[in-house]
Design an enzyme around this catalytic site. Structure first.
Site, PDB file in Angstrom:
ATOM      1  N   SER A 251       0.820  -1.281   0.059  1.00 32.97           N
ATOM      2  CA  SER A 251       0.288  -0.019   0.112  1.00 32.97           C
ATOM      3  C   SER A 251       0.763   1.269  -0.148  1.00 32.97           C
ATOM      4  O   SER A 251       0.409   2.270  -0.816  1.00 32.97           O
ATOM      5  CB  SER A 251      -0.923  -0.017   1.171  1.00 32.97           C
ATOM      6  OG  SER A 251      -0.167  -0.213   2.509  1.00 32.97           O
ATOM      7  N   HIS A 281      -1.825  -8.875   1.830  1.00 36.56           N
ATOM      8  CA  HIS A 281      -1.702  -7.580   2.676  1.00 36.56           C
ATOM      9  C   HIS A 281      -2.835  -7.396   3.577  1.00 36.56           C
ATOM     10  O   HIS A 281      -2.621  -7.630   4.472  1.00 36.56           O
ATOM     11  CB  HIS A 281      -1.407  -6.263   1.470  1.00 36.56           C
ATOM     12  CG  HIS A 281      -0.786  -5.347   2.055  1.00 36.56           C
ATOM     13  ND1 HIS A 281      -0.335  -4.990   3.269  1.00 36.56           N
ATOM     14  CD2 HIS A 281      -0.751  -3.982   1.463  1.00 36.56           C
ATOM     15  CE1 HIS A 281      -0.050  -3.850   3.341  1.00 36.56           C
ATOM     16  NE2 HIS A 281      -0.188  -3.088   2.514  1.00 36.56           N
ATOM     17  N   HIS A 334       6.657 -12.596   9.607  1.00 36.35           N
ATOM     18  CA  HIS A 334       6.410 -11.394   8.989  1.00 36.35           C
ATOM     19  C   HIS A 334       7.701 -11.176   8.119  1.00 36.35           C
ATOM     20  O   HIS A 334       8.821 -11.770   8.351  1.00 36.35           O
ATOM     21  CB  HIS A 334       6.552 -10.087  10.002  1.00 36.35           C
ATOM     22  CG  HIS A 334       6.270  -8.976   9.578  1.00 36.35           C
ATOM     23  ND1 HIS A 334       7.407  -8.100   8.973  1.00 36.35           N
ATOM     24  CD2 HIS A 334       5.088  -8.126   9.276  1.00 36.35           C
ATOM     25  CE1 HIS A 334       6.936  -7.148   8.489  1.00 36.35           C
ATOM     26  NE2 HIS A 334       5.432  -7.191   8.734  1.00 36.35           N
ATOM     27  N   ARG A 343       2.976  -3.948  17.572  1.00 32.47           N
ATOM     28  CA  ARG A 343       1.580  -3.772  17.342  1.00 32.47           C
ATOM     29  C   ARG A 343       0.925  -4.847  17.956  1.00 32.47           C
ATOM     30  O   ARG A 343      -0.446  -4.443  18.256  1.00 32.47           O
ATOM     31  CB  ARG A 343       1.208  -3.572  15.936  1.00 32.47           C
ATOM     32  CG  ARG A 343       2.084  -2.406  15.127  1.00 32.47           C
ATOM     33  CD  ARG A 343       2.015  -2.435  13.457  1.00 32.47           C
ATOM     34  NE  ARG A 343       2.342  -3.587  12.923  1.00 32.47           N
ATOM     35  CZ  ARG A 343       2.384  -3.833  11.801  1.00 32.47           C
ATOM     36  NH1 ARG A 343       1.666  -2.955  10.851  1.00 32.47           N
ATOM     37  NH2 ARG A 343       2.646  -5.076  11.222  1.00 32.47           N
ATOM     38  N   ASP A 389      -1.725  -8.711  12.679  1.00 30.40           N
ATOM     39  CA  ASP A 389      -3.223  -9.337  12.243  1.00 30.40           C
ATOM     40  C   ASP A 389      -3.466 -10.379  13.296  1.00 30.40           C
ATOM     41  O   ASP A 389      -4.674 -10.766  13.336  1.00 30.40           O
ATOM     42  CB  ASP A 389      -2.967  -9.990  10.704  1.00 30.40           C
ATOM     43  CG  ASP A 389      -2.571  -8.846   9.707  1.00 30.40           C
ATOM     44  OD1 ASP A 389      -3.240  -7.822   9.786  1.00 30.40           O
ATOM     45  OD2 ASP A 389      -1.444  -8.985   9.150  1.00 30.40           O
TER      46      ASP A 389
END
Length: 451
Positions: A251, A281, A334, A343, A389
């Site tokens: 993005s 993504h 990742h 996060r 996620d």
């Protein structure tokens, strides 16, 4: 008349841009021909992983420490950025200010930014965008609607108009880009809220009016139809931590790439959101939630678990069965990180603080306790630790946002903040159009004499 925020931002950037230009000039003069690392054949076929080939100002991803927003870690952002009077998490307005200027804003500056966004959100283009959304099928994927809405907002792009009239020049492109970025960030939450309401709650894009006394995140949750102020603080956290993840992800890089052609910020941002919509993504958090529901079903099929110890035992068996079927554990691993994603950690801490007994949270936390060890023993994963996620769906589910098909739109509202701050700097630094060299497989075979 705009609030003081625009003038303040332009004053700060007006001071910082020449300093950054001078620094870049020194770096290029001293080390312009210095290699930043190899571009191997494997990298050319492997999505350019590990190839450092672009600069990106707002954030930097460290494989051990995780993301740093203008040098600040997520815990440091939580400590230093202003929060709402009724909350503990950073305000998205504060994160925007930090990413754009490199400075931690004062409470007064954040309040100016809140007023700025409220003023800019009130524009006739919103009526046209509503008509555009209402022309779309309500069962159209929310990300298709979101990208369309951003493009419709672009009808009033100041950058595009300035370029077409000649008022915008290389020296002031950044000012036009900044105006568009401010307008877009101010208006896109309402567009996203309209998509939520029309897709999942009755087909109407009508939402309540924006409250000038609320911040961007609180207004967003209210316009989606949620009244919980605790959820508003959850949304502040969500919107802040998803803003940026350096410049090489799909993005961010797509926005940068399209913007390098001097496409206006609306075209560039919409392109970035189309990349975010990809399963590899921004759709990952939706896939994690589906995986968790599957795991819960597998536990039930095995007779359930009455204690934490039993749950760990059954989950261990379930995860090994999946790995032996050559499946992956969604939400773990990742491309860059080599430890637990900060996060993930801050979302876990939010859950522990606000709803430690939530059933789904306890389930996810048990997976967190055992999965890294299983994946390490399995030996096929470079990074066995959870990423962002693996946890974000838990928070949204707890507060009643169960429509996982919409989660990528939330991600998009947040990501707009990061990529647009970078786009302003791209124009300020006069970055040229991107044009990397490519090569064919035939040319490589000939180069290395491989038949």
């Amino acid at each position: 008349m705009y609030s003081e925020a625009t003038a303040e931002l332009k004053r700060i950037l007006g001071e910082k841009i020449p300093q950054q230009q001078a620094l870049i000039k020194k770096i290029k003069a001293a080390e312009g021909e210095t290699s930043l690392g190899p571009a191997t054949v494997d990298a050319a076929y492997g999505g350019m992983r590990g190839v450092t080939g672009l600069t990106y100002e707002p954030s930097l991803l460290d494989p051990v420490e995780g993301i740093r927003f203008r040098g600040l870690s997520i815990p440091e952002c939580q400590q230093q950025l202003p929060s709402a009077a009724d909350g503990k998490e950073p305000l998205p307005e504060a994160m925007w200010w930090l990413l754009l200027t490199g400075e931690v804003p004062t409470q007064a500056q954040v309040e100016m930014m809140m007023k700025e966004f409220h003023f800019r959100s009130q524009h006739p283009i919103m009526d046209q965008v509503t008509k555009t959304l209402d022309s779309l099928p309500t069962d159209m994927h929310p990300m298709l609607q979101f990208s369309t809405g951003i493009l419709a907002l672009g009808h009033v792009s100041k950058f595009a108009k300035g370029y077409s009239t000649g008022a915008a020049t290389k020296a002031n492109y950044w000012e036009y880009a900044l105006d568009d970025a401010l307008d877009l960030i101010a208006r896109v939450p309402q567009v996203a809220a309209q998509i939520y309401r029309r897709t999942f709650h009755g087909g109407s894009s009508k939402v309540v009016a924006r409250d000038p006394n609320l911040d961007l995140a609180a207004n967003f949750t209210k316009q989606m139809g949620f009244e919980s102020m605790e959820f508003a603080d959850c949304m502040r956290l969500y919107l802040s931590i998803h803003t940026d993840h350096e410049g090489g992800n799909v993005s961010a890089h797509t926005t940068t790439l399209v913007g390098s052609a001097l496409s206006d910020p609306y075209l560039s941002c919409s392109a970035g959101m189309n990349g975010l919509a990809g399963p590899l993504h921004g759709l990952a958090n939706q896939e994690v939630l589906l995986f968790l529901r599957e795991l819960q079903g597998q536990v039930e099929k095995r007779g359930g678990a009455k204690t934490d110890a039993e749950l760990e035992k059954v989950l261990t068996e379930c995860i090994w069965d999946l790995l032996n079927q050559k499946r992956v554990v969604p939400g773990y691993g990742h491309a860059v990180l080599r430890k637990t994603d900060p996060r993930y950690t801050c979302q876990r801490e939010f859950c522990l603080r606000n709803f430690p007994e939530d059933e789904l949270f306890k389930f996810v936390d048990t997976v967190y306790k055992i999965a890294p060890g299983i994946l390490t023993e399995h030996g096929k994963t470079k990074n066995p630790w959870p990423n962002v996620d693996a946890h974000s769906g838990v928070l949204l589910q707890h507060y009643g946002m169960t429509e996982s098909l919409y989660y990528t739109v939330l991600f998009g509202v947040s990501r707009c903040i990061g990529v647009l701050s970078a786009l302003v700097w791209d124009r300020a630094l006069g970055k040229p159009i991107e044009r990397p060299k490519s090569i064919t497989t035939e040319a490589l075979a000939k180069k290395f004499n491989i038949a």
